[in-house]
Design a protein around this motif. Structure first.
Motif, short mmCIF file in Angstrom:
data_model
loop_
_atom_site.label_atom_id
_atom_site.label_comp_id
_atom_site.label_asym_id
_atom_site.label_seq_id
_atom_site.Cartn_x
_atom_site.Cartn_y
_atom_site.Cartn_z
N ASP A 178 1.96 11.25 2.84
CA ASP A 178 1.97 11.82 4.18
C ASP A 178 2.89 13.03 4.16
O ASP A 178 4.11 12.90 4.12
CB ASP A 178 2.45 10.78 5.19
N GLY A 232 -1.56 3.73 -4.98
CA GLY A 232 -2.47 3.12 -4.02
C GLY A 232 -2.03 1.70 -3.71
O GLY A 232 -0.83 1.42 -3.58
N HIS A 258 -9.81 2.06 1.68
CA HIS A 258 -9.17 3.30 2.13
C HIS A 258 -8.51 3.06 3.48
O HIS A 258 -8.91 2.20 4.22
CB HIS A 258 -10.19 4.44 2.26
N ALA A 315 0.68 5.55 0.30
CA ALA A 315 -0.15 6.70 0.63
C ALA A 315 0.77 7.91 0.83
O ALA A 315 1.95 7.77 1.15
CB ALA A 315 -0.97 6.43 1.89
N GLN A 345 0.85 -1.19 0.00
CA GLN A 345 0.00 0.00 0.00
C GLN A 345 0.89 1.23 0.00
O GLN A 345 1.87 1.30 0.73
CB GLN A 345 -0.91 0.03 1.23
#
Length: 338
Positions: free
Chosen positions: A258, A285, A338, A256, A254
């Motif tokens: 930040d 993703g 999510h 993401a 995964q």
């Protein structure tokens, strides 16, 4: 066992004579998602090849939920077959072709001319795809565009995506442009389109579509892999791992953002695919990470590989290799975690 996140600076890794009146063509003009609400995810196809149509519906009609989608199959496109969709009824209309066409089963002179998915409800705030397969014949010539009109019904309202640009006109000038497929010579289809045209892989209740890998430069030790999985069953499944001959191992990861930094970590327990859900693995993703590469993945190649699921077991698939840093194929949304 858990692993800490690993941080990286963010980087984006003429028609044949006699058919002009029945099959609309315009040079290199294809409706795009930026200005159309019904589009085709696979933008290219070749004569005498199977084409996999993925009609993407991004929203309803003035806020109303979509309740039916009808796709018109143009002349020169034969052997159309729709993919069943959970929660939707299927209906087809058959009719005679303008002429007979050669096929794998002899000459055919009639077939499906219209496909309708109805009885479901796609809220305005959601996205979904309606899939069919058909064969492009020698009636379509490289350099042109074949248009598939789409009728969208929404709780009493109707939108017809069937306008075709005239020669020299842009589809951007049309209010309701029909989705189009650009025709290219065999062998010139982009890797993303070729992967989609290969058709879905079935494994029990799972349907696996568009597996592909980004090409890697020489010396690279990792490669990203992408696909989408649909679960039509009543029990959840989990994507646990993947493999290709070039890699020592393949994991589900995964990624993401930040504070401007891309953070990536393995999904240790596997990626869950719930009943009735489509999960899309894509750049930025959820994705596959192939580690300990023994050599480069070269754009345009096809790599034999496999996916391992908790319930469905190990499933053979073929990964198409796209360009370095590619973001295609544009598989769209689906219901993602999510």
């Amino acid at each position: 066992m858990s692993f800490p996140f690993r941080s990286f600076p963010f980087r984006s890794f003429p028609f044949r004579a006699g058919l002009a009146a029945t099959l609309s063509v315009a040079p290199a003009l294809v409706a795009a998602p930026a200005f159309a609400h019904a589009v085709l995810a696979v933008p290219q196809g070749s004569p005498n090849q199977t084409y996999r149509g993925v009609v993407q519906i991004g929203h309803g009609c003035d806020g109303r939920a979509t309740t039916a989608i009808t796709v018109t199959i143009p002349e020169g496109v034969i052997a159309a077959k729709p993919m069943p969709k959970a929660g939707w009824e299927l209906a087809t209309v058959k009719g005679a072709y303008a002429r007979a066409y050669p096929s794998h089963h002899g000459t055919v002179s009639e077939g499906v001319k219209e496909i309708t998915w109805k009885g479901g409800s796609l809220p305005d705030g959601f996205y979904d795809e309606f899939v069919f397969q058909a064969r492009l014949t020698d009636a379509v010539a490289p350099g042109g565009t074949v248009y598939f009109p789409v009728r969208q019904e929404c709780d009493g309202a109707v939108v017809d995506w069937r306008e075709v640009p005239a020669a020299g006109q842009s589809a951007r000038d049309l209010k309701s442009p029909a989705p189009g497929v650009r025709i290219v010579a065999a062998g010139n289809v982009a890797p993303s389109a070729a992967a989609a045209a290969a058709g879905p892989v079935k494994a029990g209740d799972l349907t696996i579509e568009q597996p592909w890998i980004r090409a890697t430069p020489g010396g690279a030790k990792v490669a990203g892999g992408y696909l989408q999985v649909t679960n039509t069953g009543k029990e959840p499944d989990r994507l646990v791992s993947a493999s290709i001959p070039l890699a020592g191992r393949g994991e589900v990861h995964q990624m993401a953002m930040d504070k401007g930094v891309a953070k990536m970590a393995p999904v240790d327990a596997g990626l869950v695919i719930k009943p009735g859900e489509t999960v899309v693995l894509k750049p930025g993703g959820y994705h596959l990470m192939f580690l300990d590469l023994k050599g480069p993945a070269k754009a345009g190649d096809t790599l034999e590989g496999s996916l391992t699921f908790a319930r469905a077991g190990t499933v053979p698939v073929r990964f198409q290799v796209g360009a370095i840093g590619a973001s295609a194929p544009e598989a769209g949304g689906g219901h993602q975690h999510h």
